[in-house]
Design a protein around this motif. Structure first.
Motif: not given
Length: 461
Positions: A205-214, A222-224
């Motif tokens: 969930x955090x990566x989907x929010x912070x980094x988004x899709x490829x 941001x990067x988790x």
């Protein structure tokens, strides 16, 4: 006081440790109240004398130095901080990047400085699991700015004291929501024993929010870095103890069984030791009984043999004395006949007869003394034989010691013998003088010679 009234001490300890950790992670910047202000150096005094403004540090977590005066100022950014520099009338920033320093005009320019170091968010999520029980889940999330041109547009870094405060608060709220959603679908035991599903859900969930899709700009720039779950604690102390009871009971059962096995092994070992001791004691008693029986039998045989020897010796002595007495009587009768014959034949010469009678009396006394001496000598020999037998019983004395004792008795024997009127030499050869039998045979030869001499000195009847 019941267990429920006491509260969950472990939960309180975990919360207290989390508070201490948050306090340690909070940056300490600026001078504390009461501390003295820094003293201006020589360069600052020189700038002040020339009319230039002194160096000034901007408030906040990043130490940004601003030098120069009025519209001719310089902004010096640390190498580990992101900066964006904009100017009035321009759509795009003049300077943007990591550790970029630039000239700054306060009338037309504006800039924003954000820390570029890794940020750590501590999470305390009070969740409700599938069994409707309260569970405290503690974890932490580390993130870093990956694409600053996207991040400064989408995130609020406007807090001058802590530009990351609002971003950390938003990410913490999203993380707590993700943890609560995942824990709501799990059981208490699953939450306590396996935290990997929570970590995976929270990371996704955090990566989907912070980094988004490829290959998209839907993220926050941001990067988790990492997501970890430190603790999962049941809020109810009674439920916590009930969850621990099965394992504790099982371990108590294992410990009790091990104790019983140990006691049983010790008891068997003690019984085996007692049985071995009793067997050894009985064996020792049997050996002692056998030794006593053999000793008593040996003592009985010795006593019987000694009594038999003494009885035999006594009869032998009595027989020898009787023979000597008979021999003496016969000799006396023979002497009497000789005397009467001599009186009848030598009636004319009374003086000579009386002298002859005296001589005969002296001879008789001499013979009697010799007989007594012989008897004493034979008795001494018997004593020697008895001493030998006794010495054999007393662990066999050596022939050399017996010969030494016999030699020690010879002066006494010689002292009892009469003075010889003539000297006769008798040679004794062939006997073994190292044994008693050899000595006795030699003494028997000597006694025979003495008897023959006495018989030769007697007148014919």
């Amino acid at each position: 006081m019941s267990t429920a009234d006491r509260g969950n001490a472990y939960l309180e300890q975990v919360v207290a440790q989390q508070a201490v950790l948050e306090d340690d992670l909070r940056a300490r910047r600026g001078s504390a109240p009461g501390e003295p202000a820094p003293v201006a150096g020589p360069l600052a005094k020189r700038d002040r004398a020339l009319g230039s403004a002194p160096d000034r540090l901007t408030p906040g977590p990043v130490d940004v130095r601003i030098t120069g005066f009025w519209r001719w100022k310089n902004v010096l950014v640390p190498p580990n901080a992101f900066v964006v520099h904009t100017r009035r009338g321009r759509e795009e920033p003049l300077h943007i990047g990591l550790g970029v320093s630039f000239r700054f005009n306060p009338a037309t320019d504006s800039f924003l400085v954000v820390p570029g170091a890794t940020q750590t968010i501590l999470i305390n999520a009070y969740c409700i699991c599938r069994e409707l029980q309260g569970v405290l889940v503690q974890g932490y999330v580390q993130w870093i700015i990956h694409t600053f041109p996207i991040a400064y547009r989408k995130l609020d870094f406007g807090d001058s004291e802590d530009p990351m405060r609002l971003v950390n608060l938003q990410l913490r709220e999203q993380a707590e929501a993700a943890i609560k959603d995942k824990v709501a679908t799990m059981g208490v035991r699953d939450v306590l024993s396996d935290k990997q599903p929570i970590i995976e859900e929270l990371t996704a969930r955090l990566r989907a929010v912070a980094e988004g899709e490829a290959d998209s700009d839907q993220g926050l720039g941001l990067r988790i870095v990492t997501v970890q779950i430190k603790e999962a604690v049941v809020s109810s102390s009674r439920l916590w103890e009930n969850l621990q009871k099965p394992y504790r009971a099982e371990q108590g059962q294992i410990a009790r069984l091990a104790e019983l096995q140990s006691e049983e092994a010790v008891a068997q070992r003690e019984m085996a030791t007692e049985r071995l001791k009793e067997t050894q004691r009985l064996e020792y008693e049997r050996e002692l009984a056998e030794l006593r029986a053999r000793n008593e039998a040996w003592q009985f045989d010795t006593e019987v043999a000694e009594r038999l020897r003494r009885t035999q010796r006594k009869h032998d002595d009595s027989r020898a004395v009787a023979e000597l007495e008979t021999e003496t009587t016969r000799h006396a009768l023979r002497m009497e006949r000789e005397r009467h014959a001599e009186e009848a034949e030598t009636g004319r010469l009374r003086v000579e007869r009386e002298q002859e009678l005296k001589r005969l009396e002296l001879d008789g006394e001499l013979d009697l003394a010799r007989s007594r001496t012989q008897s004493d000598h034979e008795r001494a020999l018997l004593d020697v034989e008895r001493t030998r037998l006794r010495a054999d019983i007393d662990n066999q004395q050596t022939p050399a010691s017996l010969q030494a004792q016999l030699i020690g008795l010879l002066p006494e024997i010689m002292a009892k013998l009469p003075k010889p009127e003539e000297l006769r030499m008798v040679s004794i050869n062939g006997g073994d003088r190292t044994t008693v039998s050899g000595l006795l045979s030699e003494l028997a030869i000597v006694v025979g010679v003495l008897r023959s001499a006495l018989d030769g000195d007697r007148p014919a009847s």
